[in-house]
Enzyme design. Sequence first.
Site, PDB file in Angstrom:
ATOM      1  N   GLY A  19     127.602  48.186  57.714  1.00  0.00           N
ATOM      2  CA  GLY A  19     126.400  48.940  57.422  1.00  0.00           C
ATOM      3  C   GLY A  19     125.450  48.075  56.623  1.00  0.00           C
ATOM      4  O   GLY A  19     124.672  47.295  57.161  1.00  0.00           O
ATOM      5  N   GLY A  46     110.002  48.044  58.869  1.00  0.00           N
ATOM      6  CA  GLY A  46     110.564  49.358  59.161  1.00  0.00           C
ATOM      7  C   GLY A  46     110.805  50.184  57.920  1.00  0.00           C
ATOM      8  O   GLY A  46     110.633  51.412  57.923  1.00  0.00           O
ATOM      9  N   GLU A  83     118.217  51.920  57.235  1.00  0.00           N
ATOM     10  CA  GLU A  83     117.410  50.711  56.991  1.00  0.00           C
ATOM     11  C   GLU A  83     117.643  50.148  55.594  1.00  0.00           C
ATOM     12  O   GLU A  83     116.790  49.501  55.004  1.00  0.00           O
ATOM     13  CB  GLU A  83     115.919  50.982  57.240  1.00  0.00           C
ATOM     14  CG  GLU A  83     115.671  51.592  58.609  1.00  0.00           C
ATOM     15  CD  GLU A  83     114.319  51.299  59.179  1.00  0.00           C
ATOM     16  OE1 GLU A  83     113.647  50.394  58.687  1.00  0.00           O
ATOM     17  OE2 GLU A  83     113.938  51.984  60.142  1.00  0.00           O
ATOM     18  N   ASN A 113     119.481  53.358  49.219  1.00  0.00           N
ATOM     19  CA  ASN A 113     118.658  53.247  48.008  1.00  0.00           C
ATOM     20  C   ASN A 113     119.145  52.110  47.117  1.00  0.00           C
ATOM     21  O   ASN A 113     118.346  51.397  46.501  1.00  0.00           O
ATOM     22  CB  ASN A 113     118.706  54.567  47.220  1.00  0.00           C
ATOM     23  CG  ASN A 113     117.800  55.620  47.823  1.00  0.00           C
ATOM     24  OD1 ASN A 113     117.177  55.406  48.851  1.00  0.00           O
ATOM     25  ND2 ASN A 113     117.714  56.756  47.170  1.00  0.00           N
TER      26      ASN A 113
END
Length: 364
Positions: free
Chosen positions: A166, A276, A347, A350
């Site tokens: 990820g 993005g 994307e 946090n």
Amino acid sequence: MWRSSGLRLGARLCCPRGGARAPAERGHRSLVSCIDPSIGLNEEQKGYQKVAFDFAAREMAPHMAEWDQKELFPVDMMRKAAQLGFGGVYVRTDVGGSGLSRLDASVIFEALATGCTSTTAYISIHNMCVWMIDTFGNEEQRHRFCPALCTMEKFASYCLTEPGSGSDAASLLTSAKRQGDHYVLNGSKAFISGGGESDIYVVMCRTGGPGPKGISCIVVEKGTPGLSFGKKEKKVGWNSQPTRAVIFEDCAVPAANRIGNEGQGFLIAMKGLNGGRINVASCSVGAAHASVVLTRDHLNVRKQFGALLASNQICNQALQMHGGYGYLKDYAVQQYMRDCRVHQILEGSNEVMRMLISRSLLQQ
């Protein structure tokens, strides 16, 4: 290209659900300074913004709840958006893009998100993919792929995340082995927005050794033998865009579909994400704007203990201010909240965003 004929100067800005006017036009002076989205924009940007707000109110907001509840991918609406230039906002004009700046794109995505945050987020991902091909592809690739993507005749998906990678994207395992004039891909990508519906998949895969320098970027077209998709995921939000695994099993792709050089894929992926991330943040701001307007209107009509709720605030979160109503699907504020929750994960989480920001600051 940008359709200037779409501008209707003097038309009011519209916001979701009932076409509520922007706060500045409603005379609520105490709110103007904090949520008037046109502050600081030049006249051209205000024009783009008005077109996007009007489109969001007319073509998106009335259908937002239905798309969410029925999990519909609104293809026809997105193609209408592309007619206004929103399919390739910051793509060069010679391949059908609008040739606007990243700031212009943020203004547009923020305004569109007031109509449907989930769908706008997908449009922003699509734009990111087209930009990657436009920026890093050769002339043949640009002219082969970008025009149909800018009109949204075809849709694009960004394929980086894998089940086991990820935030640590450089550890991806999907392989692409060169065999003559083709690459043969094996592996899978997870949580792909538009998966199964998109026509173009911009795939990060391993053509070399471990680490980021072994990654390349290859465009895989829907219908290629060996390309398949997992089941459609059931999600908390983002229901107007399908999310599926994208699976490669001895999937042979022409070497001519490689974007950039071998080993350049991780750089391309990160350059795409840099823009993005701004796009998705803009969608979040648009959802916040819509939520504030909805909450303002709710507080000005709902009474408790003989007084308007607007005079009894105990909390500054929009859904909380709606009380029990905020938890009902009849009220749009809950959908904005659900559709925005994933923005803290995709994307880059946090935590990753804070790390990147601090790294940038320390390098200055």
